[in-house]
Enzyme design. Structure first.
Site, PDB file in Angstrom:
ATOM      1  N   GLU A   1      53.777 -11.083 107.164  1.00 57.93           N
ATOM      2  CA  GLU A   1      54.180  -9.700 107.471  1.00 57.93           C
ATOM      3  C   GLU A   1      55.091  -9.709 108.706  1.00 57.93           C
ATOM      4  OE1 GLU A   1      53.877  -6.723 106.288  1.00 57.93           O
ATOM      5  OE2 GLU A   1      52.211  -6.670 104.865  1.00 57.93           O
TER       6      GLU A   1
ATOM      7  N   ASN B   1      52.006   1.761 106.212  1.00 59.91           N
ATOM      8  CA  ASN B   1      53.038   0.830 105.768  1.00 59.91           C
ATOM      9  C   ASN B   1      54.388   1.537 105.693  1.00 59.91           C
ATOM     10  OD1 ASN B   1      52.549  -1.975 105.264  1.00 59.91           O
ATOM     11  ND2 ASN B   1      51.024  -1.383 103.733  1.00 59.91           N
TER      12      ASN B   1
ATOM     13  N   ASN C   1      47.962  -2.258 111.447  1.00 63.76           N
ATOM     14  CA  ASN C   1      48.767  -2.856 110.397  1.00 63.76           C
ATOM     15  C   ASN C   1      50.252  -2.668 110.730  1.00 63.76           C
ATOM     16  OD1 ASN C   1      48.650  -4.279 107.840  1.00 63.76           O
ATOM     17  ND2 ASN C   1      49.472  -2.444 106.870  1.00 63.76           N
TER      18      ASN C   1
ATOM     19  N   ARG D   1      41.657  -1.509 111.184  1.00 58.98           N
ATOM     20  CA  ARG D   1      42.443  -2.435 112.001  1.00 58.98           C
ATOM     21  C   ARG D   1      43.897  -1.968 111.964  1.00 58.98           C
ATOM     22  NH1 ARG D   1      45.962  -5.563 109.190  1.00 58.98           N
ATOM     23  NH2 ARG D   1      45.467  -6.206 107.046  1.00 58.98           N
TER      24      ARG D   1
ATOM     25  N   ASP E   1      55.022  -1.514 100.801  1.00 58.16           N
ATOM     26  CA  ASP E   1      54.560  -2.340 101.912  1.00 58.16           C
ATOM     27  C   ASP E   1      55.611  -2.278 103.012  1.00 58.16           C
ATOM     28  OD1 ASP E   1      53.162  -4.221 103.492  1.00 58.16           O
ATOM     29  OD2 ASP E   1      52.483  -5.305 101.729  1.00 58.16           O
TER      30      ASP E   1
END
Length: 293
Positions: A16, A150, A101, A99, A200
């Site tokens: 990522e 995202n 991202n 969490r 994403d």
């Protein structure tokens, strides 16, 4: 025809966070589940790694040197020369089921990162948020009720912010105020049910078009500012996760992919799953400024 090259056969569990550093001429990227920050130098082919104490969310350059990033417990600074981390703020300290991202700096030097619900075996709960950290290190909750943050990106003129809750089935656009960092007027930009998969990591190119990775489908797609599909690139592996332009002329689209701890037989017929790919897509990108804090 798009030229696709695997430049690092990393076999990343969850690649990522692509980030181009124009001064150093390197691409920073991360492997969330393996807890590594990567630094790829296209001039030499060298890929250095830095271990992190927690799962990562996203990274950005810092004006004072090093990186700004999010990990499971919030915002941090990282000094690659010493390998040290400095905690800044954890706005979800009381939320053990989330969490951090996806995220990145905006074009004015603020740093954005969103959180996600992640508890294996449990139904998704929409308890995450998107946050903005200003240069004075104050953290502001900008969007609530998120399942998985995202698709964050900013238009070249800083008038539009793009964001997706991957579980919502769409990418949204917001009016963005570059002076204050405020957002308003949410509307659907892309209906992901048309393409299949979920949104994403994403970026925009110099022409104002939005590029988004679509896991499971092998696709990286380009949309014009009106949300019309312009181009689809199919990778040789099924799970692209994030993309960003880099290279000396910003004409290389770097794309991370993921293995996600799936068995080897899943990848029959695929090439370089979990690799970092370089794509020649025929357009140039933009650099994002470093975080000013």
């Amino acid at each position: 025809m798009v030229e696709i090259t695997c430049v690092v056969d990393a076999k990343a569990e969850l690649g990522e966070g692509t980030l181009w550093d124009p001064k150093a001429g390197v691409l920073w990227w991360i492997d969330i589940w393996s807890r590594h920050i990567h630094r790829y130098d296209p001039a030499t082919g060298r890929n250095d790694t830095f271990e992190t104490p927690e799962y990562l969310g996203c990274i950005g350059l810092r004006e004072k040197g090093g990186l700004v990033l999010t990990m499971t417990d919030g915002f941090h600074f990282f000094d690659p020369d010493t390998g040290t981390f400095e905690a800044i703020a954890d706005p979800e300290a009381d939320m053990p089921d989330t969490r951090f991202n996806d995220g990145k700096p905006d074009r004015q030097g603020r740093f954005w990162s969103g959180s996600m619900f992640e508890v294996p075996g449990r139904k998704v709960e929409f308890v995450g948020s998107l946050y903005r950290m200003d240069a004075d290190l104050s953290v502001h909750r900008m969007i609530e009720g998120v399942g998985c943050s995202n698709g964050l990106a900013f238009s070249p003129d800083s008038k539009t912010m793009y964001f997706s809750d991957s579980y919502s089935g769409r990418v949204d656009a917001y009016d963005f105020d570059p002076i204050t960092g405020d957002i308003e007027n949410r509307r659907t930009f892309i209906d992901m049910t048309v393409t299949g998969g979920v949104a994403d990591g994403a970026t925009v190119d110099a022409e104002g078009c939005y590029w988004v990775t679509i896991p499971v489908t092998s696709k990286v797609c380009r949309y014009d500012p009106d949300g019309k599909l312009m181009q689809t690139v199919v990778l040789p592996t099924d799970l692209p996760t994030c993309c960003e332009f880099g290279g000396t002329d910003l004409d290389v689209l770097y794309v991370t992919t993921a293995v996600l701890k799936r068995p080897a037989e899943h990848f029959a017929g695929q090439k370089n799953p979990g690799g970092l790919f370089a794509l020649d897509v025929g357009v140039k990108g933009l650099t994002l400024p470093a975080f000013k804090g």
